[in-house]
Scaffold this motif. Sequence first.
Motif, PDB file in Angstrom:
ATOM      1  N   UNK A 229       0.793  -1.229   0.000  1.00 35.60           N
ATOM      2  CA  UNK A 229       0.000   0.000   0.000  1.00 35.60           C
ATOM      3  C   UNK A 229       0.831   1.289   0.000  1.00 35.60           C
ATOM      4  N   UNK A 230       1.913   1.415   0.773  1.00 35.61           N
ATOM      5  CA  UNK A 230       2.678   2.664   0.688  1.00 35.61           C
ATOM      6  C   UNK A 230       3.193   2.938  -0.730  1.00 35.61           C
ATOM      7  N   UNK A 231       3.703   1.909  -1.400  1.00 34.93           N
ATOM      8  CA  UNK A 231       4.213   2.032  -2.772  1.00 34.93           C
ATOM      9  C   UNK A 231       3.088   2.386  -3.741  1.00 34.93           C
TER      10      UNK A 231
ATOM     11  N   UNK B 286       1.057  10.503  -7.075  1.00 38.65           N
ATOM     12  CA  UNK B 286       1.821  11.134  -8.156  1.00 38.65           C
ATOM     13  C   UNK B 286       0.995  11.210  -9.438  1.00 38.65           C
ATOM     14  N   UNK B 287       0.239  10.153  -9.741  1.00 38.48           N
ATOM     15  CA  UNK B 287      -0.607  10.162 -10.945  1.00 38.48           C
ATOM     16  C   UNK B 287      -1.661  11.257 -10.850  1.00 38.48           C
ATOM     17  N   UNK B 288      -2.247  11.444  -9.658  1.00 38.51           N
ATOM     18  CA  UNK B 288      -3.271  12.478  -9.467  1.00 38.51           C
ATOM     19  C   UNK B 288      -2.700  13.878  -9.658  1.00 38.51           C
TER      20      UNK B 288
ATOM     21  N   UNK C 235       7.137   9.162 -12.479  1.00 37.79           N
ATOM     22  CA  UNK C 235       6.596   8.499 -11.286  1.00 37.79           C
ATOM     23  C   UNK C 235       7.557   7.404 -10.812  1.00 37.79           C
ATOM     24  N   UNK C 236       8.083   6.632 -11.754  1.00 32.35           N
ATOM     25  CA  UNK C 236       9.035   5.575 -11.402  1.00 32.35           C
ATOM     26  C   UNK C 236      10.295   6.163 -10.778  1.00 32.35           C
TER      27      UNK C 236
ATOM     28  N   UNK D  34      13.821   7.275  -6.113  1.00 29.62           N
ATOM     29  CA  UNK D  34      14.576   8.177  -5.234  1.00 29.62           C
ATOM     30  C   UNK D  34      14.083   8.069  -3.795  1.00 29.62           C
ATOM     31  N   UNK D  35      12.765   8.058  -3.629  1.00 29.26           N
ATOM     32  CA  UNK D  35      12.198   7.997  -2.281  1.00 29.26           C
ATOM     33  C   UNK D  35      12.481   6.658  -1.607  1.00 29.26           C
TER      34      UNK D  35
END
Length: 195
Positions: free
Chosen positions: A87-89, A96-98, A106-107, A112-113
């Motif tokens: 769920x976090x991923x 990000x999509x929103x 996004x990838x 990075x995160x």
Amino acid sequence: MKSFLFILSLLFTSILNAQTKVLPAEIQIKTATLAAPEELRDGAMVYGFNEQGEMIVLREGTNHLVCLADDPAQNGINVSCYSNKLEPFMARGRELAAQGTGEMEKRETRKREAEAGSLSLTDSPAMTTILTGSEENYNAATGELTDGHFRYVIYIPYATAESTGLPEKPFAPGMPWIMDPGTHRAHIMITPPKN
């Protein structure tokens, strides 16, 4: 001529609105959970869409599955269920999509995160089941899909061909293989052949 173009634009708008009609929550839930094992469907958390096309929680869950309803703005039927360990991923991807972030950006952002430790990844293999089908085989009144096709994705961050023994591409129909090996999004793909 102007009135013809006006009528044509109204027709086009009504066709678009019909194509993106948001189904009732209970139908979205029923369809989304088709990707779950039958015994887990009633307890799965389900995300779906409101009338504005925004993704929202349609039902809180009581087990370890999270399911996503079909996006009415996309062609065909595409629903999925995954382990809540992902769920976090997944939530970060939706966020990000929103924001309008493209797929490659996004990838990179999630990479990075994840590397910085600010995005949690699953610490053990976690599966996603995806069910796709055509709109011709979907009953929007009942939420039932016939002749759907399953695909399975098992996330195993940073796994490689060497660590799993899996090839990096399939060499036989339906066989498992590892995609994006060695990365934060490494996953085992299993796509059974269509009948």
